[in-house]
Scaffold this active site. Structure first.
Site, PDB file in Angstrom:
ATOM      1  N   VAL A   3       0.861  -1.282   0.004  1.00  0.00           N
ATOM      2  CA  VAL A   3       0.164   0.088   0.041  1.00  0.00           C
ATOM      3  C   VAL A   3       0.884   1.281  -0.008  1.00  0.00           C
ATOM      4  O   VAL A   3       0.465   2.145  -0.670  1.00  0.00           O
ATOM      5  CB  VAL A   3      -0.994  -0.210   1.035  1.00  0.00           C
ATOM      6  CG1 VAL A   3      -0.268   0.116   2.525  1.00  0.00           C
ATOM      7  CG2 VAL A   3      -2.059   1.014   0.928  1.00  0.00           C
ATOM      8  N   GLY A  55      -5.897  -6.471   0.162  1.00  0.00           N
ATOM      9  CA  GLY A  55      -6.498  -5.560   1.037  1.00  0.00           C
ATOM     10  C   GLY A  55      -5.452  -4.408   1.366  1.00  0.00           C
ATOM     11  O   GLY A  55      -4.642  -4.130   0.133  1.00  0.00           O
ATOM     12  N   GLU A  56      -5.565  -3.820   2.032  1.00  0.00           N
ATOM     13  CA  GLU A  56      -4.767  -2.645   2.668  1.00  0.00           C
ATOM     14  C   GLU A  56      -4.949  -1.306   1.927  1.00  0.00           C
ATOM     15  O   GLU A  56      -4.657  -0.160   2.410  1.00  0.00           O
ATOM     16  CB  GLU A  56      -3.083  -2.790   2.276  1.00  0.00           C
ATOM     17  CG  GLU A  56      -2.458  -4.116   2.842  1.00  0.00           C
ATOM     18  CD  GLU A  56      -0.990  -4.186   2.486  1.00  0.00           C
ATOM     19  OE1 GLU A  56      -0.531  -3.326   1.686  1.00  0.00           O
ATOM     20  OE2 GLU A  56      -0.434  -5.356   2.888  1.00  0.00           O
ATOM     21  N   GLY A  57      -5.860  -1.439   0.945  1.00  0.00           N
ATOM     22  CA  GLY A  57      -6.069  -0.239  -0.034  1.00  0.00           C
ATOM     23  C   GLY A  57      -5.412  -0.172  -1.397  1.00  0.00           C
ATOM     24  O   GLY A  57      -5.716   0.581  -2.229  1.00  0.00           O
ATOM     25  N   ASP A  60      -7.398  -1.462   4.790  1.00  0.00           N
ATOM     26  CA  ASP A  60      -8.050  -2.260   6.160  1.00  0.00           C
ATOM     27  C   ASP A  60      -6.669  -2.977   6.349  1.00  0.00           C
ATOM     28  O   ASP A  60      -6.035  -3.643   5.381  1.00  0.00           O
ATOM     29  CB  ASP A  60      -9.211  -3.197   5.811  1.00  0.00           C
ATOM     30  CG  ASP A  60      -8.794  -4.279   4.782  1.00  0.00           C
ATOM     31  OD1 ASP A  60      -8.583  -5.303   5.245  1.00  0.00           O
ATOM     32  OD2 ASP A  60      -8.943  -4.083   3.410  1.00  0.00           O
TER      33      ASP A  60
END
Lengths: 359, 359
Positions: free
Chosen positions: A97, A326-328, A184
């Protein structure tokens, strides 16, 4: 704060959308030739109430982090400590990210809404670089309870997490953000995401539970059983989104629900990442159906629950490359598409101004 | 020049690809969680012969422009003069490709390989801004001949256009370009693109002919008939790509074939735009099958021929948003995905270095 935020969420501005449609038709390109970018630009005009809408700049990724009592059920091979360790990685700039955010010119805000193990972060470290990743300590509780045994959260805890997300959205918009990206982190968090998607869409747990970060067949079967057991135990009412979040949600899911609501109330677009984000977006849409107008689906996660949620929301993702990190990260990959869609309305010449003949 | 370029195109470097696969497995993310970005990063390592491969920077879009004798058959509602007018728009910075290039930090080079009508561009205008769009005059002939009546080009003309593309690729790489993006402009150019796709893939013209910039049912039926008539007349041999380009190609298609070959020979990635680009890429692959290793499919054009060509090349597009504009716009939208895929190998921490536990 939740009720006033929900009350502030309004439909898109039809006048601005009509102006954007009309402008798209005069630009030097065949009508419709920008595909999905054209209706996206129209919708963002409707959200902003202006044509052209402002460029979605600067961008901020808000990564909400939490842990999950359901981890005890063996739904993931990763140890729970990895949530805290990855926060350290985010703040040190070493995660995917961070690489994508640097490339996109986006800032990173990490919000601890409920990590269960101690953070290994020097609290002073993030103050050294004002442009670097920032940590916000906002723990509601150190991880949820095991949803197969009891409700993951009390209603008050769920509300506190949602209102944390609303507050963060407000602070980021006040600081000038032109678009919010959802991020997230939470080992085990695709399990509550699957439960949320099943609760809000009515789909069977087997249809919307995926392999997350990569679980084997045995763990996958157990994960589906855990989602089914939690839904059977709580029978959450999709018309009561706070109740659903409390029963089978996660703290980061609830906070992301608040981020979406806060962005929609401020009429700033929110670019959704993967299955955690879209499961939270279902809760936001249950609170305020008009919040969907502020949502842009960044990508189609490899998780099957993401596709079910996007269908329920009526959103088509911009990127579909099989990501499941995830993570963005998926939202960040999609950001240039959103910016490009708006930029066309700002910068492209019309047939008339450029002296180009029409067909 | 064509023969020496083809001879210089070599397979991907297996050692660098193995190193990239191994590195992907140590980065702080679940194995495979970046989906299509991981094999892309591996392939670009193989192209560069290094792990990590260089970031694909700076980027240049090379827009090859030409006109088409087959325009006389009524295959498009747009007047032929629009090709020249749009070159004026490109050089003035007013087209969608310019907006996307500014956003992506890419430069724009317009190459006139065969525009039929006079350019309305002040030859001195593009010299005023060294970072602005640049025009290269390299007319092979002022538009192709009507391929339903005779071959569109002689073999010598087709070779001259291919070699122009090779020369431009070399000049751009010599000037430092880390990736080349394909662009095109030519009213009527989806008709020869459909003929090229049919010739190289063996597909029926009705399967690979599309509505281009938006033709009505009558024009569409005529367009399919024109493609079929040209193929019936010339019966081009797909094992003779220069013959195919001469019979049913366009000057910009032939030049793009050269751009792809030139990039592959210099081991620089070439990011393909829509149906014009992938039809040219089929010719490049027929000249040198290993050239496919240098190709990245930017997007899936709405034109059916693009999907047939991508399937034939074994390429999966990065973006699929229904664009059908050309100019290089779809390639530019995909550029951040390519850069992000490579950036991960440069910037993301390993489990070991970040102190993150593995599963």
């Amino acid at each position: 704060m939740l009720e006033s935020t929900v009350a502030a969420i309004r439909p898109l501005d039809e006048t601005a959308m009509a102006a954007a449609r009309e402008l798209q038709g005069r630009l030097t390109k065949p009508a419709g030739s920008l595909g999905a970018l054209e209706p996206l630009s129209v919708r963002l005009a409707g959200l902003a109430g202006a044509c052209p809408p402002p460029l979605p700049e600067p961008a901020t990724v808000a990564i909400f982090a939490g842990d999950h009592g359901v981890h005890a059920q063996g739904v993931t091979p990763w140890p729970q400590e990895v949530t805290a360790q990855m926060i350290g990685n985010f703040l040190a700039g070493g995660a995917v990210v961070n690489a994508f955010a640097r490339q996109a010119g986006a800032s990173v805000t990490v919000v601890d809404v409920g990590v269960a193990t101690p953070l290994l972060v020097d609290p002073a470290a993030d103050a050294t670089d004002p442009a670097g990743p920032r940590l916000v300590a906002a723990t509601v509780r150190p991880g949820t309870r095991d949803m197969t045994v009891t409700a993951a959260l009390t209603r008050d805890e769920a509300r506190a997490a949602v209102e944390t997300g609303i507050r963060i959205a407000g602070e980021l918009v006040d600081a000038g953000a032109g678009i919010l990206l959802t991020g997230d982190m939470g080992i085990g968090n695709t399990t509550p995401a699957a439960a949320l998607v099943a609760a809000f869409t009515g789909a069977d747990p087997a249809e919307v539970t995926g392999r997350g970060t990569g679980v084997n067949d045995g763990t996958y079967a157990r994960k589906v059983g855990v989602v089914r057991a939690a839904l059977d135990r709580h029978a959450p009412d999709p018309a009561d989104p706070l109740g659903v979040l409390a029963a089978v949600g996660g703290l980061e899911h609830a906070a992301l629900t608040g981020l979406v609501l806060g962005a929609a109330a401020r009429r700033v677009p929110v670019l959704l990442d993967g299955v955690i984000a879209v499961s939270a977006a279902l809760a936001a849409a249950a609170f305020a159906p008009d919040a969907v107008g502020a949502m842009v689906a960044g990508h189609r996660s490899a998780e099957p629950g993401a596709t079910a949620a996007l269908r329920h929301l009526g959103l088509d993702p911009l990127i579909d490359l099989g990501l499941r990190l995830g993570e963005g990260t998926g939202a960040l990959l999609a950001l240039p598409v959103v910016t490009g869609a708006v930029r066309v309305l700002h910068e492209v010449a019309t047939f008339d101004s450029a002296g180009v003949a029409e067909k």
